[in-house]
Design a protein around this motif. Structure first.
Motif, PDB file in Angstrom:
ATOM      1  N   ASN A 139      64.970  36.830 -66.909  1.00 39.12           N
ATOM      2  CA  ASN A 139      65.473  37.624 -65.788  1.00 39.12           C
ATOM      3  C   ASN A 139      66.219  36.749 -64.792  1.00 39.12           C
ATOM      4  O   ASN A 139      67.250  37.142 -64.241  1.00 39.12           O
ATOM      5  N   ARG A 178      56.413  32.876 -66.482  1.00 39.01           N
ATOM      6  CA  ARG A 178      56.506  33.604 -67.740  1.00 39.01           C
ATOM      7  C   ARG A 178      57.926  33.581 -68.279  1.00 39.01           C
ATOM      8  O   ARG A 178      58.898  33.417 -67.540  1.00 39.01           O
ATOM      9  N   VAL A 214      58.053  43.520 -71.963  1.00 36.45           N
ATOM     10  CA  VAL A 214      59.126  43.172 -71.029  1.00 36.45           C
ATOM     11  C   VAL A 214      60.072  42.154 -71.652  1.00 36.45           C
ATOM     12  O   VAL A 214      61.303  42.267 -71.559  1.00 36.45           O
ATOM     13  N   GLN A 215      59.479  41.138 -72.317  1.00 42.38           N
ATOM     14  CA  GLN A 215      60.303  40.107 -72.946  1.00 42.38           C
ATOM     15  C   GLN A 215      61.171  40.698 -74.044  1.00 42.38           C
ATOM     16  O   GLN A 215      62.343  40.339 -74.194  1.00 42.38           O
ATOM     17  N   GLU A 261      53.655  41.883 -70.990  1.00 40.65           N
ATOM     18  CA  GLU A 261      54.576  40.740 -70.972  1.00 40.65           C
ATOM     19  C   GLU A 261      55.463  40.732 -72.219  1.00 40.65           C
ATOM     20  O   GLU A 261      56.686  40.523 -72.134  1.00 40.65           O
ATOM     21  N   LEU A 288      64.028  42.566 -72.361  1.00 41.91           N
ATOM     22  CA  LEU A 288      64.995  41.629 -71.789  1.00 41.91           C
ATOM     23  C   LEU A 288      65.808  40.933 -72.872  1.00 41.91           C
ATOM     24  O   LEU A 288      67.004  40.686 -72.720  1.00 41.91           O
ATOM     25  N   SER A 289      65.141  40.602 -73.987  1.00 42.32           N
ATOM     26  CA  SER A 289      65.850  39.968 -75.106  1.00 42.32           C
ATOM     27  C   SER A 289      66.893  40.913 -75.685  1.00 42.32           C
ATOM     28  O   SER A 289      68.019  40.501 -76.013  1.00 42.32           O
ATOM     29  N   SER A 291      59.583  36.109 -69.497  1.00 43.70           N
ATOM     30  CA  SER A 291      60.349  37.262 -69.017  1.00 43.70           C
ATOM     31  C   SER A 291      60.996  36.960 -67.663  1.00 43.70           C
ATOM     32  O   SER A 291      62.141  37.344 -67.399  1.00 43.70           O
TER      33      SER A 291
END
Length: 331
Positions: free
Chosen positions: A325, A319, A240-241, A237, A244-245, A321
């Motif tokens: 998204n 979440r 992924v975050q 997690e 994405l950030s 993320s």
């Protein structure tokens, strides 16, 4: 002979189970650094040592020492070692309960519990030197069981404040200790009859207690498995975050900030977010942590968590993320 094989297999099964618990607790502690798993590891190491010691000593002496028609272990050095191991297990258990109930500030409880454990050890040694061989084991075992009962009682006194799973744990522990005391009393009263009818029971006056520790070991194995999966999930997690950030920053690095905020406000209006939730969301989209958001908005971390929880509910995601998204795919 068949009886002996049963007893040795019985002990080996417990040793292998306890070794599994030790390995799992060690792995989870290295990942999470939670003190409870470190204490559980050492508690089950003591169980392994005790079981190995008993099995090895019994194997050596079983065909040598006998009283009447029943072979038992009478060596005083063995008993002193056994009592010392039990004392160590009680001390580790006290600190496990302390971690489990978050009673770190209530030092008198820990002190009283340790005094009880020491008193139990002293009484067991006194029984060893004063009682006849037929009674020392029963008296010592009963004393230790009563000591464990009182220690558990000390740590569950704030009953209503404990989580439901801990309440269930204490109820099961009290039932197991109570049944174990009944078992010891029954054995002491009808010892000869039990020896004749159930020969495999010899030297195992604690089957109920063993059953309790067997179930406890299985439960801890499931807990460590779940904790390991949770840690892996959090790592994925976070990764992924982070990605994405980074993508969010790259996407808006050439855009005017006011346009970015306008885009966010349009997104927030669509999902009915409050003004404070919009402020929190802006910082979440920038990859800020809860502590950083709290510092920038001059609010507590608890308040930030509450706002983030409300935002996730309104976005129908679970979440961060997924939230990021969802924002990236909005336009």
């Amino acid at each position: 002979m068949r009886n002996d094989i049963f007893i040795y297999v019985y002990d080996v099964i417990f040793i292998l189970l306890f070794m599994s618990v030790v390995c799992n607790c060690a792995v989870v502690y290295n990942l999470s650094k939670k003190k409870l798993f470190l204490l559980l590891k050492w508690l089950f190491i003591s169980f392994i040592f005790e079981s190995t010691f008993e099995t090895g000593y019994e194997f050596v002496t079983r065909s040598i020492i006998a009283v009447g028609s029943r072979k038992i272990i009478l060596n005083y050095w063995y008993l002193l070692v056994e009592f010392t191991i039990t004392f160590g297990e009680n001390i580790i258990t006290i600190f496990c309960l302390n971690e489990l109930t978050n009673m770190n500030k209530k030092l008198p409880v820990i002190l009283i519990a340790n005094i009880l454990a020491l008193t139990s050890l002293i009484l067991e040694v006194i029984f060893l030197t004063t009682l006849n061989p037929a009674d020392w084991y029963i008296a010592g075992k009963s004393t230790n069981q009563i000591c464990q009962f009182i220690i558990l009682l000390l740590f569950c006194l704030p009953w209503k404040k404990l989580p439901q799973n801990q309440q269930i744990f204490y109820i099961c522990s009290f039932i197991a200790l109570g049944l174990s005391l009944i078992e010891i009393g029954t054995f002491s009263k009808w010892q000869r009859l039990i020896d004749v009818k159930f020969p495999f029971y010899e030297n195992h006056v604690n089957l109920i207690e063993d059953g309790y520790y067997f179930v406890l070991a299985i439960v801890i194995l499931f807990i460590t498995k779940h904790e390991h999966e949770e840690y892996t999930h959090r790592q994925v997690e976070n990764l992924v975050q982070q990605r994405l950030s980074e993508y969010t920053v790259q996407k808006y690095e050439n855009k005017d900030l006011s346009f970015q905020k306008a885009e966010v406000h349009e997104f927030c209006d669509h999902y009915g977010l409050t003004k404070r939730e919009v402020d929190v969301l802006l910082l979440v989209l920038q990859g800020e942590s809860n502590q950083a958001i709290a510092d920038k908005l001059y609010i507590t971390v608890g308040t930030v968590k509450a706002h983030v929880h409300n935002i996730l509910n309104k976005m129908e995601v679970s979440r961060r993320s997924q939230l990021i998204n969802k924002f990236l795919n909005y336009h």
